[in-house]
Design an enzyme around this catalytic site. Structure first.
Site, PDB file in Angstrom:
ATOM      1  CG  ASN A   1      15.990  41.904  -6.195  1.00 53.54           C
ATOM      2  OD1 ASN A   1      15.785  41.482  -5.066  1.00 53.54           O
ATOM      3  ND2 ASN A   1      16.117  41.107  -7.232  1.00 53.54           N
TER       4      ASN A   1
ATOM      5  NE  ARG B   1      18.852  43.527  -2.875  1.00 52.55           N
ATOM      6  CZ  ARG B   1      19.327  42.627  -3.722  1.00 52.55           C
ATOM      7  NH1 ARG B   1      20.282  42.964  -4.583  1.00 52.55           N
ATOM      8  NH2 ARG B   1      18.865  41.390  -3.751  1.00 52.55           N
TER       9      ARG B   1
ATOM     10  CB  VAL C   1      25.537  40.622  -6.589  1.00 52.41           C
ATOM     11  CG1 VAL C   1      26.926  40.017  -6.752  1.00 52.41           C
ATOM     12  CG2 VAL C   1      25.115  40.617  -5.126  1.00 52.41           C
TER      13      VAL C   1
ATOM     14  NE  ARG D   1      26.243  36.564  -7.825  1.00 51.38           N
ATOM     15  CZ  ARG D   1      25.145  36.929  -7.161  1.00 51.38           C
ATOM     16  NH1 ARG D   1      25.035  36.644  -5.871  1.00 51.38           N
ATOM     17  NH2 ARG D   1      24.162  37.554  -7.777  1.00 51.38           N
TER      18      ARG D   1
END
Length: 455
Positions: free
Chosen positions: A291, A293, A296, A339
């Protein structure tokens, strides 16, 4: 350091970036859709500019409008957060062409690692273990049948350009293959505009282990340890923790070294995550994807490592060296993230947008953090992802972290919309989770059937 950056995102990650930038003395520009006019990130930023209507394609995915907003406000860099344009190499390339710094890796590296087939080929070159699978794109069911016979069932079908759990299917036998392939390919085409697939032998049961890496333009690459993201529903993460109870000292050294080797091989800059599947029975691990980036779940790593990942992203994009070397990174305690989504777990997790009439977020004590863009009176729009908050805790050990999370979730109170807080509380209290005895199949095959029986 940059004078001003634009945040090309919304919700809690936009708020997180604004706060990090402010602590670095950097000005911020928020973008928003018409549906987000009253969003918290709009209020917190130094400037805010509307980039389009409610639909993402006309606002948060509208490259021309976002770049125009950057030019109009004099922003020197754009932080994409996660989702939306964060892994879009075309957008990164447009930023480069306009002399606006994209706070992330280069477009070239995003192309290399964002496509799962290319990434797999690069990892083979780097000497990072990969699962047996197809060597290139698979476009037809005939090709899929032939490859599946060669590598053996069960297999995983994956969209080459995929992410976020889209275009993925588990296939147990040849009878399931054709309908699963056609469904996954159609989903991938709709989600990414690319129906190319690839096939891997399924590692099952498995742990989903990911390693946080940071790289700078001077060639320094470090890791910040691993996260266990095995508690998933429909390939979407629900709860994450660091460190993983499934990994001992030797395996931890091996898997983090493999992640650093992978990042060094592609000359990676900025924050990224190397994801692996771990076969607990053999102790072998296999590269799954990268990933390109911020994730989360980055706060759990921040808690155990003491490194502010978002600040490092901004510093690195500015041309600075990483503020820490590998030998400076020490790990302490245990961290867990839950989450919180505006959804109804009792009705197949149906999204539950609406107005928050009352809100109490857990607080107090050392090692508790809530990342959110909610406030009392805020109306959650129906157009975007249902995640509304993340509760992150840190304890001296895993037991303390578990107890702190239970306490935090008991205090969490949102009125006006339905959330998954009670679901998360039951999950974090489950004996298997408390014991650390779970894998990627646990939530869907063991926990959810029992949870849904309770009605």
């Amino acid at each position: 350091m940059f004078n001003k950056i634009l945040i090309a995102n919304r919700g809690e990650i936009a708020v997180r970036i604004i706060r990090a930038a402010r602590e670095l003395g950097v000005g911020t520009v928020a973008i928003y859709s018409t549906a987000d006019r009253d969003a918290l990130h709009v209020h917190l930023a130094d400037e805010a500019i509307c980039v389009g209507p409610a639909r993402s394609t006309e606002s948060y995915l509208n490259m021309n409008n976002i770049l125009s907003a950057a030019v109009a406000t004099g922003a020197q860099a754009i932080h994409p957060g996660f989702g939306f344009l964060s892994e879009n190499s075309k957008f990164a390339r447009l930023c480069e062409e306009m002399n606006i710094k994209f706070i992330g890796p280069s477009a070239k590296v995003m192309d290399m690692m964002g496509d799962k087939i290319n990434a797999r080929a690069e990892m083979i070159k780097a000497g990072v273990p990969v699962t047996p699978g197809s060597e290139g794109e698979v476009h037809t069911t005939d090709e899929a049948v032939k490859i599946a016979e060669e590598i053996g069932y069960p297999i995983m079908l994956k969209a080459s350009a995929g992410g976020g759990g889209k275009g993925i299917r588990k296939v147990n036998n040849v009878e399931e293959l054709v309908p699963a392939f056609e469904a996954a390919q159609a989903e991938a085409q709709a989600a990414f505009g690319n129906g190319a697939m690839f096939i891997e032998r399924m590692i099952f049961p498995a742990r989903h282990i990911e390693v946080q890496i940071l790289g700078d333009s001077q060639g320094n690459v470090i890791h910040l340890g691993e996260r266990d993201c095995s508690l998933q529903r429909n390939n979407q993460k629900v709860l994450e923790e660091s460190p993983s109870v499934a990994i001992g000292h030797t395996l931890r050294q091996e898997i983090t070294a493999a992640a650093v080797k992978a990042a060094q091989h592609v000359s990676y800059e900025n924050a990224g995550t190397i994801e692996f599947l771990l076969d607990e029975s053999s102790g072998k691990f296999y590269f799954m994807e990268m990933n390109t980036r911020v994730q989360v779940e980055h706060p759990v790593t921040e808690f155990v490592s003491g490194v502010d990942i978002v600040k490092e992203q901004i510093r690195v994009a500015n041309g600075n060296e990483l503020s820490v070397k590998q030998e400076d990174v020490t790990f302490s305690g245990h961290a867990i993230e839950c989450r919180i989504n505006a959804e109804n777990p009792k009705f197949n997790f149906t999204p539950s947008p609406g107005k928050i009439t009352n809100l109490f977020l857990p607080s107090g004590g050392v090692g508790l953090r809530v990342d959110s863009a909610m406030y009392s009176g805020y109306s959650i729009p129906p157009y975007y992802d249902s995640m509304i908050a993340k509760v992150i805790v840190h304890g001296e050990n895993r037991f303390e972290a578990l107890m702190k999370m239970q306490r935090a979730l008991l205090e969490f109170d949102v009125e006006g919309v339905i959330t998954n807080v009670d679901f998360q509380l039951e999950l974090i209290s489950d004996p298997h989770v408390v014991a650390g005895d779970y894998d990627t199949s646990f939530l869907g095959n063991v926990f959810l059937p029992e949870y849904q029986k309770e009605d």
